[in-house]
Write a protein that holds these residues in place. Structure first.
Motif, PDB file in Angstrom:
ATOM      1  N   ALA A  13     -71.191  -6.380  11.261  1.00  0.00           N
ATOM      2  CA  ALA A  13     -72.034  -7.338  11.987  1.00  0.00           C
ATOM      3  C   ALA A  13     -71.383  -7.759  13.298  1.00  0.00           C
ATOM      4  O   ALA A  13     -72.041  -7.839  14.348  1.00  0.00           O
ATOM      5  N   VAL A  14     -70.069  -8.031  13.257  1.00  0.00           N
ATOM      6  CA  VAL A  14     -69.359  -8.460  14.466  1.00  0.00           C
ATOM      7  C   VAL A  14     -69.386  -7.370  15.525  1.00  0.00           C
ATOM      8  O   VAL A  14     -69.703  -7.619  16.697  1.00  0.00           O
ATOM      9  N   TRP A  15     -69.076  -6.131  15.140  1.00  0.00           N
ATOM     10  CA  TRP A  15     -68.965  -5.068  16.133  1.00  0.00           C
ATOM     11  C   TRP A  15     -70.309  -4.506  16.575  1.00  0.00           C
ATOM     12  O   TRP A  15     -70.412  -4.008  17.698  1.00  0.00           O
ATOM     13  N   VAL A  16     -71.326  -4.589  15.742  1.00  0.00           N
ATOM     14  CA  VAL A  16     -72.674  -4.215  16.205  1.00  0.00           C
ATOM     15  C   VAL A  16     -73.146  -5.209  17.260  1.00  0.00           C
ATOM     16  O   VAL A  16     -73.787  -4.849  18.247  1.00  0.00           O
ATOM     17  N   THR A  17     -72.818  -6.484  17.059  1.00  0.00           N
ATOM     18  CA  THR A  17     -73.152  -7.505  18.061  1.00  0.00           C
ATOM     19  C   THR A  17     -72.293  -7.352  19.306  1.00  0.00           C
ATOM     20  O   THR A  17     -72.739  -7.634  20.428  1.00  0.00           O
ATOM     21  N   ALA A  40     -73.194  -7.100  23.817  1.00  0.00           N
ATOM     22  CA  ALA A  40     -72.602  -8.249  24.507  1.00  0.00           C
ATOM     23  C   ALA A  40     -71.521  -7.796  25.485  1.00  0.00           C
ATOM     24  O   ALA A  40     -71.409  -8.323  26.601  1.00  0.00           O
ATOM     25  N   ALA A 100     -64.415 -10.639  19.330  1.00  0.00           N
ATOM     26  CA  ALA A 100     -64.777  -9.699  18.265  1.00  0.00           C
ATOM     27  C   ALA A 100     -63.564  -9.349  17.412  1.00  0.00           C
ATOM     28  O   ALA A 100     -63.653  -9.265  16.174  1.00  0.00           O
TER      29      ALA A 100
END
Length: 692
Positions: free
Chosen positions: A629-633, A637, A653
């Motif tokens: 979730a963090v790295w897809v976001t 960004a 991240a």
């Protein structure tokens, strides 16, 4: 010139071990005298000098700096080199700015005017943006008949814009005839020769010249010049000036005479000069450094020669630009050799002006645009207005708020001095500390069922890699350097792969346990016993990490990340950032981490229903969800964040995913070890399931 040369001689970074000298010649406002002095310098006929026993003869003349009069400079340059009139292009830019396409041109009857006439017609024709209604040559002296004819042409013409490239003496005679014929409603454009002429800014002439726009040589400031001038005294500097210019100034400024005075001077009550008088005690233009224009050009010209000579002396034998790759030397220096380097000069003055020459040998023209305003009280005000494309600031500079000079651009990068950088660095250190604490807890309780069931050595390695992940975050803070740019992504990529590889190995072990617990799982059980040997797990982690290390190595060797000054984001700001070099290399680094994370997630998801009281697979699944979730976001960004905010997003991240993994995988275990030791038993950990 003396100030500039003194400044250069004291600069250890420019022309080290070389001392510049100079000779000053007074042309006495006489073209023939100035022309003769230039020829004397160029031909080596100036006086002989003796500096010491081993240095005598004619000093090498590196260059000649002309006077403020264009006529004199043109005459000299006609013999010594080429001459062009860059102010013509500035005047055409003013015409273009106001969309004035129909104008008259008045020029003086000398080299200055004739060069202007030729250049103006040629450049205006090439631009295709305007036409000359008439071209008239102003006569020398007060030729009333000719002046009457010229003014009559101006009055009958439909052109309302009049451009004057002439000396103030020509303009005085012309304006007297303009007043006599009462020719009003003209927009005058003044060349630098008369744009600051106070003799034309009178109540008698301002009704006709009010609103005049003029081009003036750029005003410059030179720190330390006033102090330098105050140090000049006749007895100290007379020998450095072949004539007595300082003495003449001294006698004029202090109304005294040096001994021996002329006959009758003392008898008439005249004072004798001592040489100790203080120039600061008298009002003189000598100390007025607020409006230096031709003087600023002289300053830049001297520095241009110095930089050219310095570049020439940096030449390495066998790699020079001249015949057979030779270099020029001071002992055998030819003027054309220095000219080669002068054409390539490119430097910026402390005032923010760029000095360079184009392919035609023309200097970068920088002028101030002046406006003559006639005030209601009858006084005149001449002020600098926006320069209207007259010059472009160098890349590292931006126009001042008043738009009259260039100032250094502000710089931006993620700094330790700003709150954002301090906050990220503090969180990074906090994460490092927490990792260390968790690692110490696991080492201290390494023989307990909770730690042993957690596959202790991969867990230790995972904690160490998390610690290095936290520590790599500060590499993204501070002004980018080559080594930080190269290390930040490589360190982050490798430490993350070690972490995810450990999780993948743990996931495989958990899944094998789950499969081995079912009927027919004997073969898997034997494989599990082999895998649970620490050597096999280490080899797996090492192999997966080596793949990422290979990606990083190829990336760094082929197209390494490097510091980059980005001037595209903001006009008035330089953004220091790390250019990734190869976007493919960066994408492969992230993709490899993503593949391992997704694989770990899928395997842990398959083993989510392991029937024990403490389900490791569910924790791994949750931790991989956080990571993904963090790295897809992060990707969108990061792409859409400029400058330091891209670094901020990447650090965030790293920290968010690191804290997520730390909390998901070790939070509950640390809680049981420290707060609920009664649950840290084999029965509680294994519950309903055991391997036999």
């Amino acid at each position: 010139m003396a100030f500039a040369i003194d400044e250069i001689n004291r600069d250890s970074n420019l022309l080290s071990n070389v001392t510049l000298g100079y000779s000053l010649f007074d042309n006495c406002l006489n073209l023939a005298i100035g022309f003769r002095a230039a020829l004397s310098l160029a031909s080596g006929q100036e006086k002989q000098i003796v500096l010491d026993d081993v240095c005598d003869g004619s000093p090498p003349v590196l260059g000649i700096v002309g006077d403020s009069s264009s006529t004199g400079s043109i005459a000299i340059s006609t013999v010594l080199g080429l001459y062009r009139v860059p102010m013509v292009r500035a005047m055409i830019q003013i015409l273009r700015h106001f969309n004035w396409t129909w104008a008259g041109l008045l020029v003086s009857d000398d080299d200055y005017g004739l060069h202007v006439a030729q250049s103006f017609q040629s450049d205006l024709s090439l631009s295709g943006e305007g036409f000359l209604a008439y071209l008239e040559v102003l006569p020398w002296g007060n030729d009333e008949a000719e002046l009457r004819r010229i003014v009559d042409v101006m009055k009958k013409s439909t052109a309302r814009v009049v451009i004057g490239f002439a000396h103030q003496n020509h303009m005085i005679n012309l304006m007297e005839e303009v007043v006599r014929q009462n020719v009003t409603g003209l927009q005058w454009l003044a060349s630098e020769a008369w744009t600051a002429a106070a003799v034309l800014q009178t109540p008698h002439l301002m009704p006709y010249l009010g609103g005049t726009l003029g081009i003036a040589i750029r005003r410059g400031e030179k720190a330390g010049l006033r102090e330098f001038l105050l140090k000049i005294h006749p007895e100290l500097h007379y020998s450095y000036y072949g004539n007595s210019m300082v003495n003449q100034f001294w006698e004029f400024a202090f109304c005294c005479r040096f001994a021996p005075p002329s006959a009758g001077w003392v008898e008439a009550g005249g004072a004798l000069c001592t040489g100790q008088e203080n120039p600061a005690d008298v009002e003189t233009e000598f100390l007025d450094i607020t409006n230096l224009r031709p003087e600023y050009n002289v300053y830049k010209a001297v520095y241009a020669l110095a930089y050219a000579l310095d570049n020439m002396l940096q030449c390495e034998p066998g790699r020079g630009p001249f015949r057979e790759n030779s270099c020029a030397t001071l002992e055998t220096l030819e003027p054309w050799q220095l000219l080669y380097y002068l054409e390539k000069v490119n430097f910026t003055t402390p005032f923010g002006d760029q000095v360079s020459f184009d392919e035609n040998g023309d200097a970068l023209p920088i002028y101030d645009v002046m406006n003559w305003s006639w005030l209601p009280d009858g006084s005149t005000m001449v002020q600098t207005v926006d320069c209207m494309e007259c010059t472009i600031c160098p890349d590292d500079f931006w126009s001042s708020p008043s738009k009259d000079h260039c100032v250094p651009k502000r710089t931006e990068f993620l700094s330790y001095q700003e709150p954002l950088g301090i906050c990220l660095a503090s969180v990074s250190l906090l994460g490092t500390f927490v990792c260390g604490v968790v690692l110490m807890i696991f080492i201290h309780h390494r023989n307990t069922p909770m730690v042993r069931a957690n596959n202790s050595e991969p867990s230790f390695l995972l904690l160490v890699s998390r610690k290095f992940c936290f520590l790599c975050s500060p590499l993204f803070i501070g002004r980018p350097k080559l080594w930080t740019c190269q290390l930040r992504h490589a360190t982050f990529g490798i430490t993350f792969v070690i972490c995810v590889s450990c999780i993948l190995v743990k996931t495989l072990v958990v899944l094998a346990i789950f499969k081995a617990s079912k009927p027919g799982g004997g073969a898997i059980l034997k494989w599990l016993e082999a895998v649970q040997q620490n050597t096999s797990q280490k080899q797996a982690v090492l192999f997966l990490t080596c793949v990422q290390a290979a990606i990083c190595t190829v990336w760094l060797v082929s197209s390494s990340p490097a510091p980059h000054k980005n001037i595209q984001y903001h006009n008035d700001k330089i953004v220091y950032e790390c250019a990734v070099g190869s976007a493919i290399g960066f994408a492969l680094l992230l993709s490899y981490i993503g593949i391992l994370a997704i694989l770990s997630f899928l395997l842990a998801f398959l083993a989510r229903n392991l029937p024990d009281n403490f389900n490791e697979a569910k924790l791994i699944t949750f931790s991989m969800l956080i990571l993904c979730a963090v790295w897809v976001t992060f990707v969108p960004a990061y792409v859409n964040s400029p400058g330091k905010y891209a670094d901020t997003v990447e650090v965030f991240a790293i920290l968010a995913s690191s804290f997520g993994l730390l909390l998901a995988l070790f939070g509950s275990k640390c809680y049981i070890i420290l707060m609920r030791p009664e649950r840290n038993t084999k029965k509680s950990v294994i519950g309903q399931f055991s391997i036999k």
